[in-house]
Design an enzyme around this catalytic site. Sequence first.
Site, PDB file in Angstrom:
ATOM      1  CB  CYS A  27      -0.911  -0.005   1.233  1.00 54.21           C
ATOM      2  SG  CYS A  27      -1.765   1.571   1.454  1.00 54.21           S
ATOM      3  CE  LYS A  54     -10.480  -3.839   4.638  1.00 58.38           C
ATOM      4  NZ  LYS A  54     -11.294  -2.670   4.405  1.00 58.38           N
ATOM      5  CB  VAL A  67      -3.652   0.001   6.090  1.00 56.92           C
ATOM      6  CG1 VAL A  67      -4.176  -1.125   6.943  1.00 56.92           C
ATOM      7  CG2 VAL A  67      -3.535  -0.441   4.629  1.00 56.92           C
ATOM      8  CB  SER A  81      -0.867   8.297   4.691  1.00 59.93           C
ATOM      9  OG  SER A  81      -1.492   8.996   3.635  1.00 59.93           O
TER      10      SER A  81
HETATM   11  N1  LIG Z   1      -6.554   8.557   2.310  1.00 64.67           N
HETATM   12  C1  LIG Z   1      -6.056   7.329   2.891  1.00 64.67           C
HETATM   13  C2  LIG Z   1      -6.143   6.229   1.856  1.00 64.67           C
HETATM   14  C3  LIG Z   1      -5.779   4.865   2.432  1.00 64.67           C
HETATM   15  C4  LIG Z   1      -6.172   3.717   1.497  1.00 64.67           C
HETATM   16  O1  LIG Z   1      -6.945   3.888   0.553  1.00 64.67           O
HETATM   17  N2  LIG Z   1      -5.633   2.533   1.790  1.00 64.67           N
HETATM   18  C5  LIG Z   1      -6.030   1.356   1.055  1.00 64.67           C
HETATM   19  C6  LIG Z   1      -4.859   0.433   0.791  1.00 64.67           C
HETATM   20  S1  LIG Z   1      -3.603   1.126  -0.233  1.00 64.67           S
HETATM   21  C7  LIG Z   1      -6.998   0.536   1.888  1.00 64.67           C
HETATM   22  O2  LIG Z   1      -6.882   0.478   3.088  1.00 64.67           O
HETATM   23  N3  LIG Z   1      -7.942  -0.141   1.227  1.00 64.67           N
HETATM   24  C8  LIG Z   1      -8.834  -1.062   1.868  1.00 64.67           C
HETATM   25  C9  LIG Z   1     -10.243  -0.649   1.821  1.00 64.67           C
HETATM   26  O3  LIG Z   1     -10.516   0.429   1.254  1.00 64.67           O
HETATM   27  O4  LIG Z   1     -11.089  -1.366   2.337  1.00 64.67           O
HETATM   28  C10 LIG Z   1      -4.637   7.554   3.405  1.00 64.67           C
HETATM   29  O5  LIG Z   1      -3.966   8.451   2.913  1.00 64.67           O
HETATM   30  O6  LIG Z   1      -4.226   6.837   4.339  1.00 64.67           O
END
Ligand SMILES: N[C@@H](CCC(=O)N[C@@H](CS)C(=O)NCC(=O)O)C(=O)O
Length: 254
Positions: A27, A54, A67, A81
Amino acid sequence: MSEKHLQTGDVLPPYSGKLRLFAMRFCPYAERSVLVLNAKKLDYDLVFINLDHKPEWIFQFSPKGTVPALEYEQGKAIFDSNIINVYLDEKYPDAPLQATDPLRRAEDKMLVENFSGAQSAYYTAAFNAQALQPNMVENYHKGLEGLQKEMESRGTKFLHGDEAGLVDFTIWPFLERFLALPLLGKTEFAIDSAKYGLLTTYIEAMKTVPAVKAYYLAAETHAKFTESRAKGDPNYNMLDTSAVCCMRPRKKKE
Ligand SMILES: N[C@@H](CCC(=O)N[C@@H](CS)C(=O)NCC(=O)O)C(=O)O
């Protein structure tokens, strides 16, 4: 650090008292926070989770189950993040990663915002290639050109300055993954050093930053994971060397 991704039914590892980051190895958003933790030389635990199955407990730390999420005290967490990284930079002020000048901070945020078109194009090219439109390829190159122009006008080794900072750690995880696209047959996404000389030098410099080096994955590795995810069967544990020998601890049935 285990590269194993915990999934539904797996138990939450015991809290060690350190900061704990919930992540997924491939990720880019989670990588942003790993790089900041590394750059600040903070002691932390990393827990990888399978995003398709998950573990139930992830929702205690991240309401949408995304995450990265950072457990900063036992049972207490923040997610996203950007939120995590600004928190870390302010909570642990040694080796500050953000510009001191408020205008430069605003410019750094605009730079990240302007880069988002390239990120979206990357996601389509990598995971939904049949939906790829010519304007997305244009947006991708506009993003790279904008980045290179900014490097030229800043005239420093990194976007942040002589050392890499938050703006670099925010953009880098995507550049790392962009390099995988030509390996997946998306040659129109190649970062050609003739056109992108400064950007190419920057990419090479970023690869030598200790915080980056410690977590960097080669384009071939990203390409392999991307292929598996694009096929609908992400191979989260492809880097897990313990997989052949060890059973995962399962939650006992009541
Ligand atoms: N805006 C968030 C985006 C985080 C994100 O989209 N993470 C993805 C993985 S790269 C995730 O957790 N996806 C799982 C889901 O949406 O259920 C950040 O900057 O942390």
